[in-house]
Design a protein around this motif. Structure first.
Motif, PDB file in Angstrom:
ATOM      1  N   ARG A  40       0.851  -1.191   0.000  1.00  0.00           N
ATOM      2  CA  ARG A  40       0.000   0.000   0.000  1.00  0.00           C
ATOM      3  C   ARG A  40       0.882   1.234   0.000  1.00  0.00           C
ATOM      4  NH1 ARG A  40      -4.469   2.029   4.549  1.00  0.00           N
ATOM      5  NH2 ARG A  40      -5.095   3.935   3.431  1.00  0.00           N
ATOM      6  N   SER A  44      -2.091   4.943  -2.964  1.00  0.00           N
ATOM      7  CA  SER A  44      -2.836   3.794  -3.498  1.00  0.00           C
ATOM      8  C   SER A  44      -4.346   3.988  -3.404  1.00  0.00           C
ATOM      9  CB  SER A  44      -2.460   2.517  -2.743  1.00  0.00           C
ATOM     10  OG  SER A  44      -1.138   2.129  -3.025  1.00  0.00           O
ATOM     11  N   ASP A  48      -6.806  -0.954  -5.534  1.00  0.00           N
ATOM     12  CA  ASP A  48      -5.463  -1.533  -5.688  1.00  0.00           C
ATOM     13  C   ASP A  48      -5.072  -2.319  -4.439  1.00  0.00           C
ATOM     14  OD1 ASP A  48      -5.217  -0.318  -8.178  1.00  0.00           O
ATOM     15  OD2 ASP A  48      -4.341   1.503  -7.314  1.00  0.00           O
TER      16      ASP A  48
END
Length: 306
Positions: A40, A44, A48
């Motif tokens: 992450r 992000s 995602d």
């Protein structure tokens, strides 16, 4: 030290903790355990991060299938969003090769361990699919371990591995990629066994790379074995690769001394590791002559004493 990464709760991750990261995962060191979590970034999107969580979940399932598999980085446990792995003090193989030039005896022991571990993984009905030097880790005693199974396929327990093809991936493509790792370690040059090379954007299924797209291995140590890894079907399975490497070990008496021989002399024999039969025979003859001489002198001395 700050980093561009956050944990899943949105807390910043200290850069000093980071061991590495890939397409979907981030590995941090905590209490001497390598903790892998979904990747992450600060920027992000939630979608995602969710995709990365799914990838990590799949890898957890691979580790569960493998269990305590010798030659694989030991998995110490799971949480809902992490995998806890044993910390490997010497990092990944690619980074190690950038700093060190291992002896041939060490290289050969690595290759044997790689092939035997790959055979164990296949026995558990898993295709690795992403075998690369960056995905091997080295422990404090330089033993080598497989890691990173994000791309791996988990197959039915009754799968006939030698004849199964998972949309282009098989034990044969694993063996081909292993050959590329052996090439990289032996030569110090990176080599990608690229299953998608020269394909159009509309084709997504991996295919065996053309031989001319791979390096020439004629004059390098273990070149014949590498070439056979790159010849689809030559090795029936990873255990056959291990047997071929075992044959090298039984012939190799002076691996590290042989490594000092110039390539043009080294290439005169198939594996360039074995003293010639002529030299060995001459040594035996000399030793026998010495023994016979000693016996003759002793017999003469005894006769004179009498």
């Amino acid at each position: 030290m700050s980093s561009p990464f956050l944990d899943l709760d949105g807390n910043p991750i200290n850069g000093d903790e980071i061991l590495g990261y890939g397409r979907a995962g981030l590995v941090v060191l905590r209490e001497n355990i390598a903790v892998k979590m979904p990747l992450r970034y600060r920027s992000s999107q939630d979608s995602d991060v969710e995709t990365n969580r799914e990838v990590l979940q799949h890898e957890k399932e691979v580790y569960q299938r493998l269990g305590q598999c010798e030659g694989v980085v030991p998995c110490n446990g799971f949480s809902e969003t992490t995998i806890q792995l044993s910390f490997m003090a010497n990092g990944d193989l690619r980074a190690y090769l950038n700093r060190n030039r291992p002896s041939r005896s060490l290289q050969l022991s690595w290759f044997q361990d790689m092939a035997l571990t790959l055979a164990r993984i296949h026995d558990r009905r898993v295709i690795v699919a992403d075998i690369a030097s960056r995905n091997f880790l080295l422990s404090d005693d330089l033993s080598i371990k497989f890691c990173d199974f994000t791309e791996s396929s988990i197959l039915h327990p009754d799968t006939d591995m030698e004849n199964f093809n998972d949309n282009g991936y098989s034990i044969q493509t694993d063996i081909g990629q292993l050959g590329a790792v052996i090439y990289e370690v032996v030569t110090g040059k990176r080599c990608d066994f690229d299953l998608f090379k020269d394909q159009s954007s509309t084709i997504s299924e991996p295919t065996w790379p053309r031989r001319e797209s791979l390096p020439n291995v004629k004059d390098i140590w273990l070149g014949p074995i590498i070439d056979k890894c790159w010849t689809e079907g030559f090795f029936k399975n990873a255990e056959d690769v291990a047997k071929a490497l075992d044959a090298i070990t039984s012939q190799s008496l002076y691996l590290d001394d042989i490594s000092k021989i110039p390539p043009e002399k080294e290439s005169q024999s198939q594996y360039s590791n074995t003293p010639s039969a002529y030299n060995i025979s001459m040594r035996h003859m000399v030793a026998l002559s010495v023994v016979v001489g000693i016996i003759t002198l002793y017999t003469t001395w005894v006769s004179r004493r009498r």
